[in-house]
Design a protein around this motif. Structure first.
Motif, PDB file in Angstrom:
ATOM      1  N   GLU A 185     -43.194  -3.688  10.767  1.00  0.00           N
ATOM      2  CA  GLU A 185     -44.163  -2.605  10.969  1.00  0.00           C
ATOM      3  C   GLU A 185     -45.072  -2.908  12.162  1.00  0.00           C
ATOM      4  OE1 GLU A 185     -47.834  -0.372   8.597  1.00  0.00           O
ATOM      5  OE2 GLU A 185     -46.681  -1.965   7.628  1.00  0.00           O
ATOM      6  N   VAL A 186     -45.515  -4.162  12.256  1.00  0.00           N
ATOM      7  CA  VAL A 186     -46.347  -4.576  13.385  1.00  0.00           C
ATOM      8  C   VAL A 186     -45.588  -4.383  14.690  1.00  0.00           C
ATOM      9  CG1 VAL A 186     -47.450  -6.536  14.515  1.00  0.00           C
ATOM     10  CG2 VAL A 186     -47.710  -6.210  12.051  1.00  0.00           C
ATOM     11  N   ALA A 187     -44.336  -4.828  14.705  1.00  0.00           N
ATOM     12  CA  ALA A 187     -43.520  -4.708  15.917  1.00  0.00           C
ATOM     13  C   ALA A 187     -43.358  -3.253  16.327  1.00  0.00           C
ATOM     14  CB  ALA A 187     -42.152  -5.351  15.694  1.00  0.00           C
ATOM     15  N   SER A 188     -43.180  -2.378  15.328  1.00  0.00           N
ATOM     16  CA  SER A 188     -43.023  -0.953  15.626  1.00  0.00           C
ATOM     17  C   SER A 188     -44.302  -0.375  16.224  1.00  0.00           C
ATOM     18  CB  SER A 188     -42.648  -0.197  14.347  1.00  0.00           C
ATOM     19  OG  SER A 188     -42.595   1.194  14.576  1.00  0.00           O
ATOM     20  N   LYS A 189     -45.453  -0.744  15.658  1.00  0.00           N
ATOM     21  CA  LYS A 189     -46.725  -0.197  16.137  1.00  0.00           C
ATOM     22  C   LYS A 189     -47.067  -0.693  17.538  1.00  0.00           C
ATOM     23  CE  LYS A 189     -48.900   0.660  11.646  1.00  0.00           C
ATOM     24  NZ  LYS A 189     -50.006   0.297  10.728  1.00  0.00           N
ATOM     25  N   LEU A 190     -46.697  -1.938  17.833  1.00  0.00           N
ATOM     26  CA  LEU A 190     -47.022  -2.514  19.130  1.00  0.00           C
ATOM     27  C   LEU A 190     -45.891  -2.380  20.150  1.00  0.00           C
ATOM     28  CD1 LEU A 190     -48.873  -5.764  17.996  1.00  0.00           C
ATOM     29  CD2 LEU A 190     -49.889  -3.679  18.928  1.00  0.00           C
ATOM     30  N   GLY A 191     -44.727  -1.920  19.681  1.00  0.00           N
ATOM     31  CA  GLY A 191     -43.603  -1.730  20.595  1.00  0.00           C
ATOM     32  C   GLY A 191     -43.019  -3.030  21.109  1.00  0.00           C
ATOM     33  N   VAL A 192     -42.861  -4.029  20.212  1.00  0.00           N
ATOM     34  CA  VAL A 192     -42.333  -5.327  20.629  1.00  0.00           C
ATOM     35  C   VAL A 192     -41.107  -5.691  19.802  1.00  0.00           C
ATOM     36  CG1 VAL A 192     -44.565  -6.182  21.418  1.00  0.00           C
ATOM     37  CG2 VAL A 192     -43.870  -6.588  19.043  1.00  0.00           C
TER      38      VAL A 192
ATOM     39  N   VAL B  83     -46.658 -22.258  12.153  1.00  0.00           N
ATOM     40  CA  VAL B  83     -46.326 -21.144  13.038  1.00  0.00           C
ATOM     41  C   VAL B  83     -44.868 -20.757  12.838  1.00  0.00           C
ATOM     42  CG1 VAL B  83     -45.763 -22.722  14.939  1.00  0.00           C
ATOM     43  CG2 VAL B  83     -46.359 -20.352  15.450  1.00  0.00           C
ATOM     44  N   GLN B  84     -44.586 -19.460  12.957  1.00  0.00           N
ATOM     45  CA  GLN B  84     -43.199 -19.017  12.897  1.00  0.00           C
ATOM     46  C   GLN B  84     -42.982 -17.827  13.819  1.00  0.00           C
ATOM     47  OE1 GLN B  84     -42.459 -18.035   8.750  1.00  0.00           O
ATOM     48  NE2 GLN B  84     -43.001 -15.894   9.062  1.00  0.00           N
ATOM     49  N   LEU B  85     -41.799 -17.773  14.401  1.00  0.00           N
ATOM     50  CA  LEU B  85     -41.381 -16.713  15.316  1.00  0.00           C
ATOM     51  C   LEU B  85     -40.305 -15.895  14.624  1.00  0.00           C
ATOM     52  CD1 LEU B  85     -41.090 -15.392  18.185  1.00  0.00           C
ATOM     53  CD2 LEU B  85     -39.479 -17.235  18.721  1.00  0.00           C
ATOM     54  N   THR B  86     -40.504 -14.566  14.563  1.00  0.00           N
ATOM     55  CA  THR B  86     -39.585 -13.675  13.844  1.00  0.00           C
ATOM     56  C   THR B  86     -39.024 -12.616  14.779  1.00  0.00           C
ATOM     57  OG1 THR B  86     -40.852 -13.956  11.805  1.00  0.00           O
ATOM     58  CG2 THR B  86     -39.369 -12.061  11.906  1.00  0.00           C
ATOM     59  N   ASP B  87     -37.724 -12.381  14.678  1.00  0.00           N
ATOM     60  CA  ASP B  87     -37.088 -11.242  15.340  1.00  0.00           C
ATOM     61  C   ASP B  87     -37.283 -10.043  14.412  1.00  0.00           C
ATOM     62  OD1 ASP B  87     -35.395  -9.238  16.257  1.00  0.00           O
ATOM     63  OD2 ASP B  87     -33.807 -10.617  16.848  1.00  0.00           O
ATOM     64  N   ALA B  88     -38.166  -9.131  14.813  1.00  0.00           N
ATOM     65  CA  ALA B  88     -38.566  -8.047  13.902  1.00  0.00           C
ATOM     66  C   ALA B  88     -37.426  -7.084  13.595  1.00  0.00           C
ATOM     67  CB  ALA B  88     -39.742  -7.283  14.504  1.00  0.00           C
ATOM     68  N   SER B  89     -36.456  -6.964  14.489  1.00  0.00           N
ATOM     69  CA  SER B  89     -35.363  -6.005  14.255  1.00  0.00           C
ATOM     70  C   SER B  89     -34.455  -6.453  13.112  1.00  0.00           C
ATOM     71  CB  SER B  89     -34.546  -5.815  15.538  1.00  0.00           C
ATOM     72  OG  SER B  89     -33.968  -7.046  15.938  1.00  0.00           O
ATOM     73  N   SER B  90     -34.257  -7.772  12.993  1.00  0.00           N
ATOM     74  CA  SER B  90     -33.375  -8.291  11.947  1.00  0.00           C
ATOM     75  C   SER B  90     -34.133  -9.058  10.874  1.00  0.00           C
ATOM     76  CB  SER B  90     -32.330  -9.225  12.568  1.00  0.00           C
ATOM     77  OG  SER B  90     -32.966 -10.349  13.172  1.00  0.00           O
ATOM     78  N   MET B  91     -35.459  -9.275  11.105  1.00  0.00           N
ATOM     79  CA  MET B  91     -36.305 -10.078  10.227  1.00  0.00           C
ATOM     80  C   MET B  91     -35.794 -11.517  10.112  1.00  0.00           C
ATOM     81  SD  MET B  91     -38.883  -8.319   9.521  1.00  0.00           S
ATOM     82  CE  MET B  91     -39.636  -9.334   8.262  1.00  0.00           C
ATOM     83  N   ALA B  92     -35.066 -11.962  11.131  1.00  0.00           N
ATOM     84  CA  ALA B  92     -34.568 -13.333  11.151  1.00  0.00           C
ATOM     85  C   ALA B  92     -35.654 -14.261  11.682  1.00  0.00           C
ATOM     86  CB  ALA B  92     -33.325 -13.429  12.034  1.00  0.00           C
ATOM     87  N   HIS B  93     -35.833 -15.413  11.037  1.00  0.00           N
ATOM     88  CA  HIS B  93     -36.782 -16.421  11.502  1.00  0.00           C
ATOM     89  C   HIS B  93     -36.094 -17.242  12.588  1.00  0.00           C
ATOM     90  CE1 HIS B  93     -39.789 -15.463   8.502  1.00  0.00           C
ATOM     91  NE2 HIS B  93     -38.856 -15.499   7.572  1.00  0.00           N
ATOM     92  N   ILE B  94     -36.563 -17.078  13.809  1.00  0.00           N
ATOM     93  CA  ILE B  94     -35.935 -17.756  14.936  1.00  0.00           C
ATOM     94  C   ILE B  94     -36.394 -19.196  15.037  1.00  0.00           C
ATOM     95  CG2 ILE B  94     -35.708 -17.739  17.460  1.00  0.00           C
ATOM     96  CD1 ILE B  94     -36.057 -14.725  17.342  1.00  0.00           C
ATOM     97  N   TRP B  95     -37.672 -19.424  14.718  1.00  0.00           N
ATOM     98  CA  TRP B  95     -38.214 -20.789  14.820  1.00  0.00           C
ATOM     99  C   TRP B  95     -39.479 -20.887  13.999  1.00  0.00           C
ATOM    100  CZ3 TRP B  95     -42.982 -22.041  17.304  1.00  0.00           C
ATOM    101  CH2 TRP B  95     -43.243 -23.420  17.369  1.00  0.00           C
ATOM    102  N   GLY B  96     -39.708 -22.076  13.442  1.00  0.00           N
ATOM    103  CA  GLY B  96     -40.950 -22.333  12.721  1.00  0.00           C
ATOM    104  C   GLY B  96     -41.249 -23.820  12.723  1.00  0.00           C
TER     105      GLY B  96
END
Length: 486
Positions: A157-164, A183-196
């Motif tokens: 939802e955050v990614a959609s609102k901010l366009g990222v 800290v964690q990095l998420t690919d919002a389109s797939s909700m995959a955790h890329i790194w943490g």
């Protein structure tokens, strides 16, 4: 044009280009009619390498021999731009992903003490600023990402609102002389955790932790985008942790226009504790310069800001806000060429900072380039979509200069209050649209705001920063015409 294969197809078939020449041309084609600075070209085409300036000129000359010479225009003192016909992009490349876009959400303060919010906020903002230096990414600014502070949020939802495409979340717990960061990095389109990652270290290691987080995020996104990232190891900004905490408190205040001037005492305390703290000097120079806007049109603020900026840049020539403060001050001191050099350098150092982009947009406006200025302000707003007020004000100023009065009025209509420096433009817009009664009403507000000043003095104080004196001469004539109309 086939980017993946680095091939340029001309009317007679493939055009032979070196890999470096192709990369230069690809950058110019990506942003047609936009000036791309030499520093940006060096950073993108020769990342991490020391290359002589004539190397770039050799490649530009080679491109001009293969294409029509007028297709690549030299903008003296700034860089190059593509001015030819738009290329055809091969189908395989037409669907290639754009550069990665990312939002770093405010790290949660897990200390249990709300007074420590400044610390977790400051760490978040520092990571945003460091990632913002990567031109390969589009990074959302602090003011917009901080709209989600303290809320339960779904990354998609955050990614959609901010366009990222990507979202970073984290938490900070500061206990005594230790700090814990998750800290964690998420690919919002797939909700995959890329790194943490989790860090539990001494407080003195905070800069190393921030660097590691920044580089790990950059490396993961670079892998996603197949972009080569040069090492950008950052020097330790200060060895005095008390000075750093004062600096973090100042960042929290300087990020909001209503409280920007309240940052000054914290910054002065930071530089008192560590006179070698370049970032604190740079932010202080910005706060001092912007008093010219917020307190009075006293050029003393500009000269003082310049002096502090010189100190910051002597300590660290790559402090973006030192260059920003210099460019801002020089612009309003009407030293347009020197201002442009400083602002271009600030953008090169932090191409994702929306305020830096906005001030360069205002510079373009005052130097008779309103169309370029509009492009710049749009780029700024893309990085800070939740910002209100000042984007509309800047855009209105630029649209008025461009003679697009109806569009300028639409921007002013969104603002709760039109600031003093724009009231004159409001009169101009109404008058040029033939709205005489509205123009007279706006002029009455101008006079009420500046009691005791004549119209010429008001224009000189609030508007007369154009390189071309004809612009303000016309504005003065319009105000007098409205004032004399029955």
């Amino acid at each position: 044009m086939k980017r993946a294969e680095r091939r340029l197809l001309g009317p007679q078939g493939p055009v032979e280009l070196s890999a470096r020449s192709f990369d230069i041309l690809a950058m110019l084609l990506d942003r047609p009619d936009e000036v791309i600075g030499k520093t940006e070209l060096f950073d993108a085409v020769w990342p991490g390498l020391a290359v002589e300036e004539n190397t770039l000129q050799v490649h530009i000359s080679a491109l001009r021999k293969l294409l029509s010479a007028e297709m690549i225009v030299t903008v003296h003192g700034r860089g190059y731009k593509y001015a030819g016909p738009r290329p055809f992009v091969a189908a395989a490349d037409a669907t290639a992903p754009s550069r990665p876009s990312i939002a770093i959400l405010p790290f949660d303060n897990m200390s249990g003490d709300p007074e420590q919010d400044y610390f977790s906020d400051g760490i978040t903002e520092d990571i945003i600023a460091e990632l913002g230096k990567y031109r390969e990414f589009l990074v959302i600014a602090r003011n917009s990402s901080f709209q989600f502070r303290g809320k339960a949020h779904d990354p998609a939802e955050v990614a959609s609102k901010l366009g990222v495409q990507y979202v970073v979340e984290g938490s900070v717990r500061k206990i005594g002389n230790r700090v814990r960061i998750a800290v964690q990095l998420t690919d919002a389109s797939s909700m995959a955790h890329i790194w943490g990652e989790h860090y539990d270290r001494e407080l003195d290691d905070i800069f190393a932790i921030q660097d590691e987080i920044t580089h790990m995020i950059a490396a993961r996104l670079a892998r996603q985008a197949r972009t080569a990232i040069a090492s950008r190891a950052r020097a330790r900004p200060t060895s005095n942790m008390s000075a750093y905490e004062f600096y973090l408190r100042a960042l929290q205040l300087a990020a909001v226009y209503e409280t920007v001037l309240e940052a000054e005492p914290f910054l002065r305390q930071a530089v008192k504790l560590d006179p070698q703290f370049a970032a604190a000097h740079a932010m202080l120079s910005f706060v001092e310069s912007i008093k010219f806007y917020w307190i009075s049109s006293n050029p003393g603020h500009l000269h003082s800001g310049l002096e502090i900026a010189r100190t910051a840049l002597q300590l660290d020539p790559d402090e973006a806000y030192g260059h920003l403060a210099s460019g801002f001050a020089l612009l309003y001191l009407r030293q347009f060429r020197q201002s442009e050099i400083s602002l271009d350098r600030a953008v090169a150092l932090n191409p994702n900072d929306p305020f830096i982009l906005s001030i360069r947009a205002i510079h373009l406006n005052y130097t008779d380039r309103p169309d370029e200025a509009l492009v710049e302000i749009i780029e700024a707003q893309r990085r800070d979509p939740y910002a209100v007020g000042w984007y509309d004000d800047f855009r209105s100023i630029i649209l008025t200069t461009a003679g697009r009065y109806r569009e300028a009025m639409a921007c002013y209509a969104k603002m709760a209050t039109v600031p003093a420096w724009s009231l004159v433009r409001l009169v101009v817009c109404h008058s040029e649209l033939g709205e005489i009664r509205q123009a007279q009403d706006a002029l009455a507000k101008v006079k009420a705001h500046f009691p005791g000043l004549g119209l010429d003095e008001i224009v000189e104080t609030e508007v007369d920063y154009y390189e071309d004196p004809a612009v303000c001469s016309r504005y003065r004539a319009i105000l007098h015409r409205v004032d004399n109309q029955e």
